[in-house]
Design a protein around this motif. Structure first.
Motif, PDB file in Angstrom:
ATOM      1  N   LEU A 543     -11.451  22.006  57.777  1.00  0.00           N
ATOM      2  CA  LEU A 543     -12.845  22.462  57.682  1.00  0.00           C
ATOM      3  C   LEU A 543     -13.481  22.038  56.365  1.00  0.00           C
ATOM      4  CD1 LEU A 543     -12.608  26.072  59.172  1.00  0.00           C
ATOM      5  CD2 LEU A 543     -13.177  23.933  60.322  1.00  0.00           C
ATOM      6  N   HIS A 544     -12.687  22.078  55.302  1.00  0.00           N
ATOM      7  CA  HIS A 544     -13.216  21.668  53.997  1.00  0.00           C
ATOM      8  C   HIS A 544     -13.613  20.190  54.022  1.00  0.00           C
ATOM      9  CE1 HIS A 544     -12.734  22.158  49.343  1.00  0.00           C
ATOM     10  NE2 HIS A 544     -13.954  21.823  49.718  1.00  0.00           N
ATOM     11  N   LYS A 545     -12.763  19.375  54.618  1.00  0.00           N
ATOM     12  CA  LYS A 545     -13.049  17.942  54.704  1.00  0.00           C
ATOM     13  C   LYS A 545     -14.279  17.670  55.564  1.00  0.00           C
ATOM     14  CE  LYS A 545     -10.894  13.559  56.009  1.00  0.00           C
ATOM     15  NZ  LYS A 545      -9.649  12.905  56.542  1.00  0.00           N
ATOM     16  N   LEU A 546     -14.381  18.346  56.705  1.00  0.00           N
ATOM     17  CA  LEU A 546     -15.529  18.141  57.580  1.00  0.00           C
ATOM     18  C   LEU A 546     -16.818  18.658  56.945  1.00  0.00           C
ATOM     19  CD1 LEU A 546     -13.978  19.093  61.045  1.00  0.00           C
ATOM     20  CD2 LEU A 546     -14.625  16.806  60.247  1.00  0.00           C
ATOM     21  N   SER A 547     -16.730  19.719  56.168  1.00  0.00           N
ATOM     22  CA  SER A 547     -17.928  20.255  55.509  1.00  0.00           C
ATOM     23  C   SER A 547     -18.481  19.278  54.487  1.00  0.00           C
ATOM     24  CB  SER A 547     -17.603  21.591  54.834  1.00  0.00           C
ATOM     25  OG  SER A 547     -17.207  22.561  55.785  1.00  0.00           O
ATOM     26  N   ASN A 548     -17.592  18.521  53.862  1.00  0.00           N
ATOM     27  CA  ASN A 548     -18.027  17.551  52.858  1.00  0.00           C
ATOM     28  C   ASN A 548     -18.432  16.211  53.457  1.00  0.00           C
ATOM     29  OD1 ASN A 548     -17.516  19.390  50.784  1.00  0.00           O
ATOM     30  ND2 ASN A 548     -15.394  18.726  50.542  1.00  0.00           N
ATOM     31  N   SER A 549     -18.238  16.062  54.765  1.00  0.00           N
ATOM     32  CA  SER A 549     -18.607  14.803  55.418  1.00  0.00           C
ATOM     33  C   SER A 549     -20.090  14.814  55.769  1.00  0.00           C
ATOM     34  CB  SER A 549     -17.777  14.603  56.696  1.00  0.00           C
ATOM     35  OG  SER A 549     -16.392  14.601  56.392  1.00  0.00           O
ATOM     36  N   SER A 550     -20.669  13.639  55.749  1.00  0.00           N
ATOM     37  CA  SER A 550     -22.095  13.506  56.079  1.00  0.00           C
ATOM     38  C   SER A 550     -22.263  13.378  57.595  1.00  0.00           C
ATOM     39  CB  SER A 550     -22.687  12.274  55.389  1.00  0.00           C
ATOM     40  OG  SER A 550     -21.991  11.096  55.785  1.00  0.00           O
ATOM     41  N   ASN A 551     -23.458  13.686  58.067  1.00  0.00           N
ATOM     42  CA  ASN A 551     -23.771  13.542  59.491  1.00  0.00           C
ATOM     43  C   ASN A 551     -25.166  12.954  59.631  1.00  0.00           C
ATOM     44  OD1 ASN A 551     -25.763  15.964  59.839  1.00  0.00           O
ATOM     45  ND2 ASN A 551     -23.967  16.844  58.809  1.00  0.00           N
ATOM     46  N   SER A 552     -25.483  12.522  60.825  1.00  0.00           N
ATOM     47  CA  SER A 552     -26.755  11.822  61.073  1.00  0.00           C
ATOM     48  C   SER A 552     -27.897  12.777  61.389  1.00  0.00           C
ATOM     49  CB  SER A 552     -26.583  10.843  62.244  1.00  0.00           C
ATOM     50  OG  SER A 552     -26.146  11.534  63.405  1.00  0.00           O
ATOM     51  N   TYR A 553     -27.656  14.084  61.312  1.00  0.00           N
ATOM     52  CA  TYR A 553     -28.687  15.054  61.684  1.00  0.00           C
ATOM     53  C   TYR A 553     -29.315  15.735  60.461  1.00  0.00           C
ATOM     54  CZ  TYR A 553     -26.198  14.429  66.068  1.00  0.00           C
ATOM     55  OH  TYR A 553     -25.592  13.888  67.172  1.00  0.00           O
ATOM     56  N   GLY A 554     -28.876  15.360  59.271  1.00  0.00           N
ATOM     57  CA  GLY A 554     -29.428  15.970  58.059  1.00  0.00           C
ATOM     58  C   GLY A 554     -28.957  17.399  57.833  1.00  0.00           C
TER      59      GLY A 554
END
Length: 565
Positions: A543-554
């Motif tokens: 979860l920590h890694k995914l929280s720090n990842s960027s996404n295309s939805y802003g």
């Protein structure tokens, strides 16, 4: 953060090393000890800083006050307070590392004091004569003996703090960690020995200077350049009004001095570093003792499936916020040992009852359960105990702050629980059941992963009541409940007609976290979502890694994790 803090301490070590290596006031001591002086003093400066700060993260009342008051208005700054345990551990590791350097440097210093004994500077020597056994400096002096004992105490605290020992025998960790008070008392004695000294009269006696009066009195050979300046009868000190001959001043290799060098021990600077935090910690512990010296009234004890015990109690003037935790102390279980537990039910304006759920996994919880339950076989069904009996005295210290207090301060929150890690969210759900409209939260994603189906019954009633309430108020989209059963033995439903709403949300297997985050980000474009996790480290890291990842939805995810101080 750990790397940054260690780098900062290395920088402080280097700066202090250069200061002592180039400082004229340590010239004679440096000639005697060499680099051992610089390493010992540089490592001591790092130890002073960390011994000062390592206590602050343990001031739970102070942290709870800062979190719950308007003193820290920034949400980002309040999130830093949740790193208190990480900061405490980092300071502890730093103390261990630089203690090794400090001890090694002083071992070299003890050897140099013995081998480089200088009769010209008696007050500067720690040894009494040349060739003295260095072990006497280590075991027959206050700084040496206290240092040896401190090393032993630090070794016990360090080894008992490892994960393996904390899991296998928490008592060892608890009792050895409380040796910190002995460590600080020895530290205050250790620095009062005054072994390392500095020169106080640099202007009157610059390092490497030439003392003409001393030279003549000792019948030393005078350089030929100065013979004509000294009459044969000049055997007394220069009169006070007689200027020193020019060659003494102008010679590029020597400078004249008017008196012998004088040395003085450092004032124990460590006292300045540790006295404030130590006093603050002691005052807080006294306040906590006074606040928790009255036992609570246990109103009911409920045994849940999978070795989980629920204790409900009451206490005068007890107030708490959703997500906070308390520390339970039962003298009949252990005279000194106490443990933190998250509140699963907080007192409100209409009810004064608060409660905790604890999983029976160790000696302390086993003894506590045996004292509370009449029959130890009542662990297969939810069974309130109505029999009249005398419960043991139970003391509650707290409440204290935790990251989950912020879960109601986001517009959208994602709460992920693993097994008994659901307890921090139970108080949040109970609060929403009472009144959800007064909080900023407008959408809650609740993910709960368990190994067995019976574990969901811990809070199945609460989830069903909240679900029904939101449907009645035409807000079924307020909470999104997803229950995951990671292991199954054929039973794939929560037994009971009233749990049909939960059975429709029960999934087999583990969550597909990347798809889950993408779906949440898509439904909440350009919003900030609070991510809260209490469960196994494996889930936390994902979860920590995914929280720090960027996404295309802003969409921005802010990660939070439960961590008892």
């Amino acid at each position: 953060f750990q790397f940054f803090w260690l780098s900062l301490n290395v920088w402080l070590f280097g700066k202090t090393f250069l200061l002592y290596n180039q400082g004229l006031q340590y010239y004679y001591l440096h000639q005697m000890l060499g680099l051992g002086l610089c390493v010992s003093r540089a490592s001591a400066s790092v130890l002073n800083l960390n011994c000062c700060l390592v206590l602050l993260p343990m001031c739970r009342v102070l942290l709870a006050f800062l979190r719950g008051s308007q003193k820290v208005a920034s949400k980002k700054t309040r999130r830093l307070l949740d790193k208190s345990k990480t900061f405490h551990v980092t300071c502890g590791v730093t103390i261990c590392i630089f203690s090794v350097l400090h001890v090694a440097a002083h071992l070299v210093n003890a050897l140099n004091f013995s081998e480089n004994y200088n009769e010209e500077f008696v007050t500067l020597n720690a040894a009494n004569y040349r060739g003295e056994d260095p072990r006497k400096l280590l075991f027959a002096t206050v700084p040496g003996l206290t240092g040896v004992i401190m090393v032993l105490v630090l070794f016990l605290m360090c080894t008992a703090s490892t994960y393996a020992i904390r899991v296998s025998n928490y008592d060892i960790f608890w009792y050895t960690h409380n040796l910190f008070f002995v460590f600080y008392m020895l530290l205050m004695l250790h620095v009062s020995g005054g072994v390392l000294k500095y020169q106080t009269n640099l202007e009157q006696h610059p390092p490497g200077c030439f003392n003409p009066n001393k030279t003549l009195r000792q019948n030393l050979t005078v350089p030929k350049a100065f013979e004509e300046l000294f009459p044969d009868y000049t055997t007394e000190p220069f009169p006070g009004d007689l200027p020193v001959p020019e060659p003494f001043v102008q010679n590029s290799f020597m400078r004249a001095c008017s008196e012998e060098p004088k040395f003085q021990s450092h004032f124990p600077e460590t006292w300045f570093w540790i006295s404030g935090p130590l006093c603050l910690y002691c005052v807080e512990r006294l306040y906590r003792y006074i606040r928790s010296n009255k036992p609570v009234t246990i109103t009911s004890v409920i045994s849940h499936p999978s070795n989980v015990l629920e204790v409900r109690m009451m206490k005068d003037d007890f107030e708490a916020r959703p997500g906070q935790y308390v520390i339970l102390h039962c003298p009949r279980v252990s005279a000194l040992e106490s443990h933190p537990f998250t509140l699963t039910m907080c007192p409100t304006d209409t009810k004064a009852t608060f409660g905790v759920h604890l999983k029976v996994v160790g000696d302390w919880t086993e003894r506590f359960r045996d004292l509370l339950l009449l029959h130890s076989n009542q662990d297969t069904e939810i069974l309130p105990i109505f029999q009249q009996r005398r419960y043991p005295k139970l003391y509650v210290d707290g409440p204290f702050g935790s990251p989950f207090e912020e879960s109601l301060n986001y517009e959208v929150s994602l709460c992920v629980a693993g097994g008994i890690g659901v307890t921090p969210f139970a108080s949040v759900l109970n609060t929403l059941l009472d009144n959800w409209k007064c909080y900023k939260l407008r959408r809650l994603y609740f993910i709960w992963v368990c190994r067995d189906i019976e574990s969901f019954r811990w809070f199945a009633d609460l989830l069903c009541m909240l679900h029904n309430k939101l449907w009645q108020e035409n807000r079924p989209d307020y909470i999104n409940i997803q229950l995951y059963l990671s292991q199954t033995d054929g039973i794939q439903k929560i037994i009971g007609e009233k749990y049909q709403a939960l059975n429709s949300r029960l999934l087999i297997g583990r969550p597909r976290w990347k798809l889950l985050f993408d779906d949440i980000a898509k439904c909440n474009r350009r919003k900030t979502i609070g991510v809260f996790c209490c469960g196994p480290n494996k889930i936390s890291k994902i979860l920590h890694k995914l929280s720090n990842s960027s996404n295309s939805y802003g969409t921005r995810f802010e990660y939070n994790k439960e961590s008892f101080s």
